[in-house]
Design an enzyme around this catalytic site. Structure first.
Site, PDB file in Angstrom:
ATOM      1  N   SER A  22      80.434  58.149  88.981  1.00  0.00           N
ATOM      2  CA  SER A  22      79.713  59.222  88.305  1.00  0.00           C
ATOM      3  C   SER A  22      79.213  58.790  86.931  1.00  0.00           C
ATOM      4  CB  SER A  22      80.647  60.426  88.134  1.00  0.00           C
ATOM      5  OG  SER A  22      80.059  61.394  87.296  1.00  0.00           O
ATOM      6  N   TYR A  36      73.004  61.035  86.323  1.00  0.00           N
ATOM      7  CA  TYR A  36      72.473  62.269  85.765  1.00  0.00           C
ATOM      8  C   TYR A  36      71.338  61.862  84.838  1.00  0.00           C
ATOM      9  CZ  TYR A  36      76.089  65.569  87.310  1.00  0.00           C
ATOM     10  OH  TYR A  36      76.900  66.369  88.059  1.00  0.00           O
ATOM     11  N   THR A  73      71.672  62.914  91.017  1.00  0.00           N
ATOM     12  CA  THR A  73      72.058  64.305  91.295  1.00  0.00           C
ATOM     13  C   THR A  73      70.951  65.225  90.820  1.00  0.00           C
ATOM     14  OG1 THR A  73      74.400  63.800  91.138  1.00  0.00           O
ATOM     15  CG2 THR A  73      73.749  66.112  90.817  1.00  0.00           C
ATOM     16  N   LYS A 108      70.798  63.430  95.527  1.00  0.00           N
ATOM     17  CA  LYS A 108      72.010  64.167  95.897  1.00  0.00           C
ATOM     18  C   LYS A 108      71.878  65.630  95.506  1.00  0.00           C
ATOM     19  CE  LYS A 108      77.009  64.307  95.200  1.00  0.00           C
ATOM     20  NZ  LYS A 108      77.141  65.480  94.318  1.00  0.00           N
ATOM     21  N   HIS A 152      77.162  70.574  96.031  1.00  0.00           N
ATOM     22  CA  HIS A 152      77.965  70.190  94.870  1.00  0.00           C
ATOM     23  C   HIS A 152      79.373  70.798  94.976  1.00  0.00           C
ATOM     24  CE1 HIS A 152      76.871  68.337  90.792  1.00  0.00           C
ATOM     25  NE2 HIS A 152      78.170  68.491  90.732  1.00  0.00           N
TER      26      HIS A 152
END
Lengths: 357, 357, 357, 357
Positions: D114, D138, D164, D228, D252
């Site tokens: 992440s 992100y 994402t 995603k 999510h």
């Protein structure tokens, strides 16, 4: 605690036997017996599925005699029900498979002995009376072991082979694992040797029977062969094509693969596919005489009763088994009488409706 | 505890009477009254089925007068409801059937007395006022006993025979059995002799009425005959063909055969099959005035109220019964007013919708 | 306990306000506010119905500005929501209707005052800021009283009349009755006199408004008239034909007639019947900004918020109301942003799906 | 309490890890990890949706070898599963992302790190063994920050970018807010600077990526790009048109917008729309090997596992993660064997049925 010697007055149905057994059994044995695979959704579905069909009774029908006889494999059974081949029955009661056989014999109900019985197959059949006794076969890794088992069963007097085909590998028995279950001293699969059990997925798959194995067995015995554990319509058709004597539509009481459909949900699909001239038994989730009635209406020729054997054995030994079977007989007769069915042949989907509330 | 002498302020609906009755009655009597057959799925379905239909109210309708009269068997009833023939009402309160009759009379509601009443049928009807009083008949094993009962009922002034046809044999009252219920001293079926009750499935079936029995009864009495306990559409049609005066669509409050559909689920199917010119009553599960409204919309001419009689008797005797009936009257009137129905004839399926959330 | 002076950190959504209110209010007031009719099935359905529609978000949409303005009756509202006309708000907090008006004004949210307000209508509107203020009218038994109320509301500056048409008679508030609720000292309907309330079904029906009454009101005021409490599609069409300015699809929060469908279940049926050029508001069960989004997608132009006013007032007075409204605003904006809707007009059924698990 | 150093014998499935984690973690961290958006209906739907499809096993199939390999982005994976990019893994265990990577590596399972990892991305990939390691991106408010992150990930050896797209703004984490969760000392998003996080709806929307941003990223890296957080069929088609390497069908884990449909409910709709030649991964709610089997049958090429990483880390660190993954592998293999599937390509909807009880 040990099993009771009389039937308590507050046992009115099979669920009451389950309640008593939970109190009387050591916790690990209880979870082994009562548990199922993974989240036990299939086990729950087995029991709740019957409520999907509602019964339509008939009044003033003039039925004065209830005949529950069925012909299975050429033999007349007094009742469309047999005891399922439940393993290790000494877990529930010292009398084990002999106890359940005594209970079945007392009620004139057919019996299927498990390969994993905790009593010698020859000893159990000694207690047979008029109702038939069949042998459930787990195919062994070594063909000679399989053949030896078949021949022992034949020789002892078992009149059919019920080959379990849905459990080539052990199910995910999460509840049993959490409870730390191991077979206690004095309880083992005395009809086979420990070395015959494959360990691990690969070994299990290597040892698993195939359609070819079934053919080979059919060629090696004069006993009729029934395949137990059919859920797919295609497998039912393959079984019929192969020429076996019948099948048991079963998900193994939800003990092997979770989230399978309830057995009874597949019954009418399978009956429709194979036609009427093929023996179909059904198990998994039958707890009421009305469940038997519904299974017959949906296409079964007879049903098998599994866990309730253990609940009843644990509660009151052979007497418990006899009483439990008697409850089912009474319940089925009452259902037939109220639905205006004098005989098993009268039971059909005309007595069922599916209304969603 | 004994019944109350005033209505507690926290009794606002029939469910509140049930709550009080559970507190006030001895446990075995409670389970006999409140219990049902087997797993009680039909009993639950009876009560929950009404929620399947939602009410569509109408606004600004200009309705200023609510008329709840219905004509049943040529007699005008002030309300489309009768008390169902509940057995052994002295179990609930010393006043027994007299008490429930007093409550019904106070509210001008029709009454049906059970063959299994714990009070002499002649004594009960003494308390009748303007509303009709009918007699529920269990056909007796001996024809002469049946005939004698009919003649006593006729002579005493009962104006219709309601023959129960759905209970030729006792239901599986598992809860009642577990609670160890037996009739207490002083409560018995005083209108028949004990020797008239057959014991066991075979005896029950031998004694069970048939369509022929109904014909025989119709030929022996000038009273209109209603068959109580019809669920199958085919049986409703047979009843109409035979020429009976009407039927009660009922599953006996779920007390006989479990997993039958809710009575109200069968209503519109049966009304559609028999047409509009045939009397249909309905019972099982009605606990609200809105339930009565829905049953009428789905095809009933009137409804019967069963267990709530016992809940109300147990709570506050005749006063409780009167108050309980008053609640239902108020609730039906309110439902009619809000749905813009000035009379019973205005109630139809246009006021119902079935939307699944 | 008395209301809090700050917002507790663990209040994150409207359900949290409900939890606090239950703790802080005297039990009878709590049950009056939170309760509903009979078994409260409609109240439950109102809240659970929204889960029937699942949201389909859109990604990477490029929306950078969220505009929640809507035009209602020619006035721009910053948000498609008004406070519903909840009676007796001093039950929840000493500030009563003034408190909720202050909270609404702080968030620039429209306000509807109830005829049964516990504060003088002239006093409440003194706290109005930019957002519109409407007056909810219960038609009074005497036409002159009705007219006087309308004229007071007009004169005070209320800019629309919302006539409640679904409650000509009091609902069966069983929970409220069991709790023994009566209006406490200091809380009353100060805008009307006690003698104006009819008692009993017949008096209520005699006093109930009809379509003719609505016409009469429309002829007596220059204010736009909205009918509140429409559920039947036919009534929505009659309302449009009569020429009213709009309707509120509502089941009165389930407080009048139980087992009505959830308001939101009727929305799309009604919108489809009346077309797009007619104002439709909706209330009952909205507890989340996503509920507002769904109501708008299904055909509402705006929604009303009812019980949460009382939950928030009881918890923290005007501050609570402002914060509660702020939560709804934030939730709707977030839902719009995630669904790629820059304005209210972008919200449609394309963002909804109904998949049954 | 601190994490265990051995795997307790009563951990038999992923739900057992959840149970242990709840005991072992501080309450705020537990609620951050386990919680979801608003009323958590989507989270619940994710987990319960799989039960909608029942498994149809095949018997006597002759499968003796189970091959679970899949080719993803040109690389062979031993198993159709990767670890999802879960933020702040040091919340669960001091080993954090290194711990989960060690567990994944031990089981030869792919890994996605992440952007909000609590460990430097270069440090984590040091523990990579043969299975692929991808980087979840992100998009940052400043393009240069985004570009810098991508280049670091490329340089460090991550072989794909998973962008994402479903969380441009923070979800309504009501449970987390009520629990008063804040990041504890020593746990932070070390790969980005705090100033990079926009605060408030407007700032979030201004910083949110668009389809144009994705194009820009694709032009700036040689890594394959996966989006995603796709739920809308239209977005899946737009993604394919844009030329990305694949998508993750995901809500999510229910952490962003409540009342979205379960991810797996959208799978087959999306697969049908985009055709077979497009990479589709799926996450949200997978807790069993049978869930993986069903997701693959419904159109996924592989699945991601999210919260269970944290449950297992919290319970027993890297060892827990390895064991948890091993359970899923065993469960999938067992499901494949019982359904007669020798390879991933054999898994299809033919093994599923949807029967409503």
């Amino acid at each position: 605690m040990s099993a009771l010697t009389t039937i308590p007055a507050d046992i009115a149905c099979l669920a009451d036997y389950r309640r008593y057994a939970e109190q009387l059994l050591p916790s690990p044995a209880w979870h082994y017996i009562d548990g199922a695979s993974a989240d036990e959704l299939t086990k729950q579905a087995n029991e709740s599925a019957f409520a999907r069909w509602q019964l339509i009774p008939r009044v003033l029908s003039g039925v004065t005699n209830i005949n529950t006889q069925v012909n299975l494999l050429g033999q007349m059974h007094q009742f469309p029900m047999l005891l399922a081949p439940v393993a290790y029955q000494k877990l529930a009661h010292p009398s084990g498979e002999v106890g359940s056989m005594q209970g079945a014999a007392a009620q004139d109900i057919g019996y299927i002995l498990s390969t994993l019985a905790s009593t010698a197959l020859e000893e159990v059949i000694d207690y047979k009376q008029s109702a038939d006794c069949w042998f459930q076969l787990y195919v062994q890794p070594d063909w000679h072991d399989t053949l030896a088992l078949i021949q022992r069963a034949e020789y002892a007097g078992y009149s059919a082979l019920v080959i379990t085909v849905d459990a080539p590998i052990n199910g995910l028995r999460n509840r049993e694992q959490r409870a730390g279950f191991v077979l206690p001293a004095g309880v083992s699969a005395v009809n086979i040797t420990a070395t015959q059990s494959p360990q691990g997925l690969q070994a299990c798959l290597n040892a698993a029977p195939t359609w070819q194995t079934i053919k080979q067995i059919m060629a090696s015995t004069h006993l009729p062969v029934i395949l137990k554990g059919i859920i797919a319509v295609e497998d039912a058709m393959l079984a019929k094509e192969l020429g076996v004597a019948g099948i048991v539509v079963s998900n193994h009481g939800g003990r092997v693969l979770d989230t399978m459909p309830a057995s009874v949900m597949m019954l009418s699909l399978i009956r429709q596919a194979v036609g009427n001239d093929f023996l179909i038994l059904c198990d998994s989730g039958i707890r009421r005489g009305s469940d038997i009635f519904k299974a017959l209406a949906l296409g079964a020729d007879a049903v098998l009763i599994g866990r309730p054997i253990m609940y009843a054995l644990a509660t009151a030994g052979p007497l418990g088994v006899a009483h439990m079977l008697r409850i089912l007989k009474d319940e089925l007769q009452l259902t037939m009488a109220l639905c205006g069915c004098a005989s098993i042949a009268d039971i059909s989907t005309k007595h069922l409706i599916t209304l969603q509330t």
